[in-house]
Each structure stands twice: as C-alpha cells, then as structure tokens.
Design a protein around this motif. Structure first.
Motif, PDB file in Angstrom:
ATOM      1  N   ILE A 102      44.120  35.384  38.128  1.00  0.00           N
ATOM      2  CA  ILE A 102      43.658  36.146  36.927  1.00  0.00           C
ATOM      3  C   ILE A 102      44.626  35.428  35.620  1.00  0.00           C
ATOM      4  N   ALA A 160      40.210  41.742  32.109  1.00  0.00           N
ATOM      5  CA  ALA A 160      40.188  41.886  33.777  1.00  0.00           C
ATOM      6  C   ALA A 160      41.787  42.026  33.896  1.00  0.00           C
ATOM      7  N   LEU A 176      36.969  40.303  43.901  1.00  0.00           N
ATOM      8  CA  LEU A 176      37.761  39.585  42.890  1.00  0.00           C
ATOM      9  C   LEU A 176      38.312  38.259  43.395  1.00  0.00           C
ATOM     10  N   ILE A 208      32.990  37.625  35.629  1.00  0.00           N
ATOM     11  CA  ILE A 208      34.328  38.465  34.987  1.00  0.00           C
ATOM     12  C   ILE A 208      33.900  39.994  35.099  1.00  0.00           C
ATOM     13  N   SER A 216      33.652  41.623  38.310  1.00  0.00           N
ATOM     14  CA  SER A 216      35.068  41.712  38.743  1.00  0.00           C
ATOM     15  C   SER A 216      35.749  42.911  38.323  1.00  0.00           C
ATOM     16  N   ILE A 217      35.510  43.078  36.817  1.00  0.00           N
ATOM     17  CA  ILE A 217      35.982  44.366  36.086  1.00  0.00           C
ATOM     18  C   ILE A 217      35.407  45.674  36.581  1.00  0.00           C
TER      19      ILE A 217
END
Length: 191
Positions: free
Chosen positions: A91, A104, A144, A166, A169-170
């Motif tokens: 990340i 993130a 992720l 993204i 994923s968050i």
C-alpha cells in the motif's frame, strides 16, 4: 511463579512455513524498489509477480504448518508479521502512485496499531492472545491483496476503477477493524 521466556529451538526456527515467512519479509524491499523505480509496464508486472508470490506463500505457509504439524509459537508471530509488512509495503508503493491510497494507508496504520496495542494489553491483563485471525480479518486480507495485486498488474487503469478498488479495500478494512473491537472488549472482560 514467573513465566519463562519462550525460546524457539533451532528446529522451530527453520520449519518450512517459518522460512517462507522470512522469504516474504526479504521480498518486501525487492518488490517495493522495483515498483517505485518502475518506468515500464514490464517493471510493474515484475513487481506484481514478486508481490503475488509473497501473497500466495502467505496462504501456503499456514496450510503447510497445519498439515505437516509444523505450527510453532515463532510461526504464529512470523506469519502475521510478514503478512502485515507485505501489505504495508504494497500500500505504501501504491500510495506513491495513487493519492486516494493514502486514506487506505492511514486506516491500515490505525487498524494495525489498534490490533498490536490491544494484543499487548490482553497479554498483560489476562495472559490471553487472539487465537488466529477471524473470518472477517481473512476476508479483509484477501480483498486487500486482490485489489493491490490488480493495481500492481494494471498500472494504467482509469482513475475511476482505481478509486473503486481502493474504496472497496478501505470498506473491508474498516469492517474488519470494527468487527475486532467487540472481540477485544470481550477478551478483556473475561477472566
């Protein structure tokens, strides 16, 4: 009565799953350097390949440890450590390329600090520790890794797709974080 400090044997240090964890840690600066210095699609794909090998080995080391009776206390430390360091490396790389990834990164840092601090508090308070990742933690990790791998492999995706990946994923990180709070609360209040 005092507790003795855990000292792994040489055999425990060099189990196949633990060696896989060490290799994953050593691969982090490799894929980070390649990704950050990438100037061609093949460079991005090479970084993705190395990160992908790292992610796949994360799945297999636990499987090998359980199937071959190689579960060790050291492995229970090395596996999540190499997992979190690999995720952090990926990340951070993506944070250089995609501004939205910085949210993130912030959530990842807060979540992992919470997990670490609560783990220490549990050990000090009642000598207990979290017994492996919960299903939502595993789902979060899978989402992720998948999202980051897509962004590694396809560095020229449209901004909308990038932000959607993204964002998902968050959301999964936030869900996992929220779900762990009552787990630690319950552990704290159990004698």
């Amino acid at each position: 009565m005092t507790k003795e400090l855990y000292k792994p044997t040489l055999r425990e240090v060099f189990t196949i799953p633990n060696i896989m964890g060490y290799i994953r840690i050593l691969l982090i600066p490799v894929f980070m350097t390649i990704y950050i210095q990438a100037d061609s699609l093949s460079d991005y794909r090479l970084a993705a390949l190395i990160a992908g090998i790292s992610a796949i080995s994360d799945f297999f080391d636990g499987l090998i440890a359980r199937k071959c009776n190689m579960v060790t206390e050291l492995g229970k430390f090395i596996d999540p450590l190499s997992d979190k360091l690999s995720q952090a490396g990926m990340i951070i790389c993506l944070g250089f390329r995609y501004p939205f990834m910085r949210y993130a990164i912030a959530l990842f840092v807060v979540k992992e600090l919470f997990m670490g601090v609560m783990g220490v508090i549990m050990l000090c308070h009642n000598g207990r520790k979290l017994n492996g990742a919960k299903w939502y933690g595993k789902v979060c990790t899978a989402v992720l890794y998948t999202g980051m791998f897509i962004l590694f492999v396809f560095p020229n995706l449209a901004e909308g797709w990038v932000n959607a990946i993204i964002g998902v994923s968050i959301l999964f990180m936030a869900f996992s974080f929220i779900m762990y709070i009552p787990v630690f609360h319950k552990m704290y209040h159990e004698a």
